[in-house]
Design an enzyme around this catalytic site. Structure first.
Site, PDB file in Angstrom:
ATOM      1  N   CYS A   1      39.459  31.825  75.595  1.00  0.00           N
ATOM      2  CA  CYS A   1      38.435  32.803  76.425  1.00  0.00           C
ATOM      3  C   CYS A   1      38.287  34.105  75.916  1.00  0.00           C
ATOM      4  O   CYS A   1      39.333  34.768  75.713  1.00  0.00           O
ATOM      5  CB  CYS A   1      39.255  32.474  77.696  1.00  0.00           C
ATOM      6  SG  CYS A   1      38.170  33.396  78.999  1.00  0.00           S
TER       7      CYS A   1
ATOM      8  N   LEU B   1      36.928  28.778  84.497  1.00  0.00           N
ATOM      9  CA  LEU B   1      37.540  29.439  85.710  1.00  0.00           C
ATOM     10  C   LEU B   1      36.830  29.187  87.066  1.00  0.00           C
ATOM     11  O   LEU B   1      35.619  29.416  86.813  1.00  0.00           O
ATOM     12  CB  LEU B   1      37.660  30.893  85.467  1.00  0.00           C
ATOM     13  CG  LEU B   1      38.813  31.376  84.600  1.00  0.00           C
ATOM     14  CD1 LEU B   1      38.706  32.722  84.101  1.00  0.00           C
ATOM     15  CD2 LEU B   1      40.274  31.229  85.219  1.00  0.00           C
TER      16      LEU B   1
ATOM     17  N   GLN C   1      46.600  24.513  82.217  1.00  0.00           N
ATOM     18  CA  GLN C   1      46.180  25.815  80.996  1.00  0.00           C
ATOM     19  C   GLN C   1      46.683  26.635  81.490  1.00  0.00           C
ATOM     20  O   GLN C   1      46.202  27.371  82.932  1.00  0.00           O
ATOM     21  CB  GLN C   1      44.366  25.451  80.924  1.00  0.00           C
ATOM     22  CG  GLN C   1      44.426  26.355  79.569  1.00  0.00           C
ATOM     23  CD  GLN C   1      42.940  26.536  79.265  1.00  0.00           C
ATOM     24  OE1 GLN C   1      42.193  27.358  79.806  1.00  0.00           O
ATOM     25  NE2 GLN C   1      42.431  25.653  78.334  1.00  0.00           N
TER      26      GLN C   1
ATOM     27  N   ASN D   1      35.950  20.657  70.536  1.00  0.00           N
ATOM     28  CA  ASN D   1      35.341  21.058  71.698  1.00  0.00           C
ATOM     29  C   ASN D   1      34.099  21.883  71.489  1.00  0.00           C
ATOM     30  O   ASN D   1      34.167  22.469  70.441  1.00  0.00           O
ATOM     31  CB  ASN D   1      36.249  21.793  72.576  1.00  0.00           C
ATOM     32  CG  ASN D   1      35.634  22.673  73.718  1.00  0.00           C
ATOM     33  OD1 ASN D   1      35.870  23.865  73.881  1.00  0.00           O
ATOM     34  ND2 ASN D   1      35.153  22.027  74.519  1.00  0.00           N
TER      35      ASN D   1
END
Length: 317
Positions: A83, A2, A53, A194
């Site tokens: 998240c 973000l 996303q 990831n």
């Protein structure tokens, strides 16, 4: 990511790698529906391939926003189920959705029916006490039944209470073996690893067990390490541009945005790491940080930062 991977940062990254897929920062359905699609979805055509996303949990809203994103020309629609921030949890999206695989499947089905581009999921390996492999297997199996073919797996669990988002990126141990097991159990799915990947050598190692690698913060703080990615992973034989060449090419983009009254600091904040770990690279960061935010600052700030870096480098050499 973000407030990090905005269109200016992605345009800069495209000067370093032409083929790696770029992802937007997470954009909530509410921001698109109520905050204006143009404001949140505008991007540069040079960014392709580029994925958007989304954050949300209402199937209808996600389908509506996915269609808007497709109309904008995005190459992929990704749903964030990883998240762990409080703000995200309060909105009932992000990592907390790993506790609701049926809802995620419903969301993905709605999105998939609304668009022709791929719809994908980014998740953790677990949350809180829902951290067994059996739960992750059930989650993947449930969501893939909705037609999802690609899962990006951050190989850490997330604690939804007790740890900050930063701590959730560092304290839970990395368990790449779990992501690898998902690939073994679901060989027909595309599984992308990831988390904690800092070098292209590490990426190559992961790709012995998975279909791809997503790199986040290292690509932001030390972007130039991706300069060889196209040749190493995409079968190209491009000449590798120098950091100075990339900086000069980015100046053309910066000027085009300044001509549209875009604030210089919005663009220079993303390139502070271009000379990461280089001789006197701190001079570059300091000069940009001290001057890009001044009233009326323009391209001369970038030129000045580069001139100081080159002068000092020549002196050292």
């Amino acid at each position: 990511m973000l407030d990090w991977t905005d269109r200016h940062q992605r345009r800069f990254m495209r000067l370093i790698t032409k083929h790696a897929v770029l992802y937007t920062e997470m954009i909530t359905t509410g921001a698109i529906i109520h905050g204006g699609a143009e404001r949140h979805l505008k991007y540069n055509q040079e960014e392709h391939p580029v994925a958007v996303q989304l954050g949300g949990s209402d199937p209808k809203d996600l389908a509506h926003c996915a269609k808007i994103c497709e109309d904008y020309g995005y190459d992929e629609i990704n749903l964030n189920v990883g998240c762990p921030s409080d703000r995200v949890q309060n909105g009932r999206f992000g990592a907390c959705l790993m506790a609701e695989p049926d809802l995620v499947a419903e969301c993905m089905s709605a999105m998939g029916n609304a668009v022709d581009v791929p719809v994908t999921v980014k998740s953790r390996i677990g949350i809180d006490d829902l951290d067994s492999y059996e739960h992750l297997h059930h989650f993947i199996n449930t969501v893939q039944s909705a037609g999802v073919k690609t899962f990006i797996i951050h190989a850490r669990k997330a604690w939804l209470s007790g740890l900050s988002p930063k701590e959730n990126r560092e304290i839970p141990p990395l368990r790449y073996d779990i992501a690898y097991q998902v690939k073994k159990d679901f060989p027909d799915l595309e599984i992308i690893v990831n988390g904690g990947v800092n070098t292209l050598e590490q990426a190559e190692d992961h790709m012995q067990h998975s279909d791809g690698v997503m790199i986040g913060r290292e690509a932001y703080h030390n972007p130039y390490f991706l300069a060889e990615a196209d040749n190493r992973f995409y079968g190209k034989s491009y000449p590798i541009p120098s950091r100075i060449e990339i900086a000069r090419e980015y100046m053309d983009y910066v000027q085009s945005q300044l001509d549209q009254d875009i604030y210089l600091g919005h663009m220079t904040r993303h390139i502070l790491g271009l000379f990461f770990a280089q001789p006197k690279g701190k001079l570059w960061r300091r000069y940009l940080s001290e001057n890009a935010y001044k009233k009326g600052a323009g391209l001369e700030v970038l030129e000045g930062a580069l001139a100081i870096y080159e002068e000092d480098l020549n002196t050292v050499s």
